[in-house]
Design an enzyme around this catalytic site. Structure first.
Site, short mmCIF file in Angstrom:
data_model
loop_
_atom_site.label_atom_id
_atom_site.label_comp_id
_atom_site.label_asym_id
_atom_site.label_seq_id
_atom_site.Cartn_x
_atom_site.Cartn_y
_atom_site.Cartn_z
N TYR A 212 0.84 -1.20 0.00
CA TYR A 212 0.00 0.00 0.00
C TYR A 212 0.88 1.25 0.00
O TYR A 212 0.66 2.18 -0.78
CB TYR A 212 -0.92 -0.01 1.22
N LYS A 216 1.37 4.39 -2.98
CA LYS A 216 1.19 5.81 -2.72
C LYS A 216 2.47 6.58 -3.04
O LYS A 216 2.41 7.73 -3.51
CB LYS A 216 0.78 6.03 -1.26
#
Length: 303
Positions: A212, A216
């Site tokens: 994750y 980003k």
């Protein structure tokens, strides 16, 4: 890893969250009006996306497009918005971020709009399990958070340029996270890079969390690079971090125990939902051309 002006996080996730929560986040000026404007928000049937939609309607937004994977669920979320804002045009459009065909069809539908002022690419996912998307053959966190978001951004750029009023640039915000600053990115030297994200070797809860963070981080890089190809006179592109926020649906795909942990953390240190939405509004309504190609965190611009 880091952005150009932000150092890597050395305080861990909790420390980064605490830093973020200490920042003062303010709503847009009371004089802000979105009358006549059209806005797209992906993943806007729940959480920060939904609250952002509500706040934009409160600012007299004329046309809202809620881009979602499950239109039936979004229609339920849209009903109270329509009741509260009967003069606004509120539409639910299908968009499956796990399907390139769906993304391209959505972009073609956007091209039929008479006007498009703002697009907020809020849809994202995190999960503990390693899953290869049957359509694209890529790992799903990487697919949704980076590959599909980048594709949709590229497809929307010319539409935002051509459909925004003359003399006013379109606005495109990609939702990122300060957690990207602590991405370990163990496969960063892989050649080629993309296939390395589809290797499940060593996958576990910690790797899922870092995946994750990596996606980003990649969005920072994408926004920086795409800003070199697009003039801020045509479309202002930035990445925005809403902070750790109560009511976000981001962790709904995690195991029960993990959801419970995040639930406690959200209760203790997370921002209110409306404050996370204020971060979005700041990025697309308050920040101007000076934010082109930048990462906006805690309402501060980082080039």
């Amino acid at each position: 890893m880091a952005s150009i002006t932000l150092p890597p996080a050395e305080v861990g996730m909790i420390g980064r969250v605490r830093e973020t929560q200490c920042a003062k986040i303010v709503p847009p000026p009371a004089s802000t009006s979105l009358a006549g404007q059209t806005v797209i928000i992906t993943g806007s049937n729940v959480g920060i996306g939904l609250d952002c939609a509500r706040q934009m309607l409160d600012l007299n937004l004329s046309h809202l497009i809620m881009a979602v994977r499950r239109p039936d669920n979004a229609e339920e979320a849209a009903a109270p918005l329509r009741q509260a804002h009967p003069k606004a045009r509120i539409e639910v459009w299908h968009l499956d971020m796990l399907s390139y065909d769906s993304i391209q069809a959505f972009a073609r539908q956007c091209a039929t709009l008479e006007r498009l002022d703002v697009a907020i690419l809020n849809a994202g996912v995190t999960k503990a399990s390693f899953e290869i998307n049957s359509s694209t053959r890529h790992e799903e966190i990487f697919q949704v958070n980076y590959l599909s978001t980048a594709l949709l951004a590229i497809l929307l750029l010319p539409i935002l340029k051509n459909k925004s009023p003359a003399g006013t640039p379109g606005r495109l915000a990609l939702v990122s996270s300060g957690l990207g600053l602590q991405a370990e990115f163990p496969n960063r030297n892989a050649v080629p890079l993309i296939p390395s994200f589809d290797d499940a070797t060593g996958w576990g809860i910690s790797m899922a969390g870092d995946r994750y963070n990596i996606t980003k981080l990649l969005l920072y890089m994408f926004v920086l690079k795409i800003s070199e190809c697009v003039s801020a006179e045509d479309v202002v592109v930035n990445a925005v971090c809403p902070g750790f926020t109560k009511g976000s649906g981001l962790h709904r795909h995690l195991p029960v125990a993990a959801r419970a942990v995040f639930g406690v953390l959200k209760t203790v240190i997370a921002r209110p939902l409306e404050t996370g939405a204020w971060a979005y509004l700041d990025a697309v309504l308050v920040k101007g051309k000076e934010s082109h190609g930048s990462f906006v965190m805690n309402q501060q611009i980082h080039a």
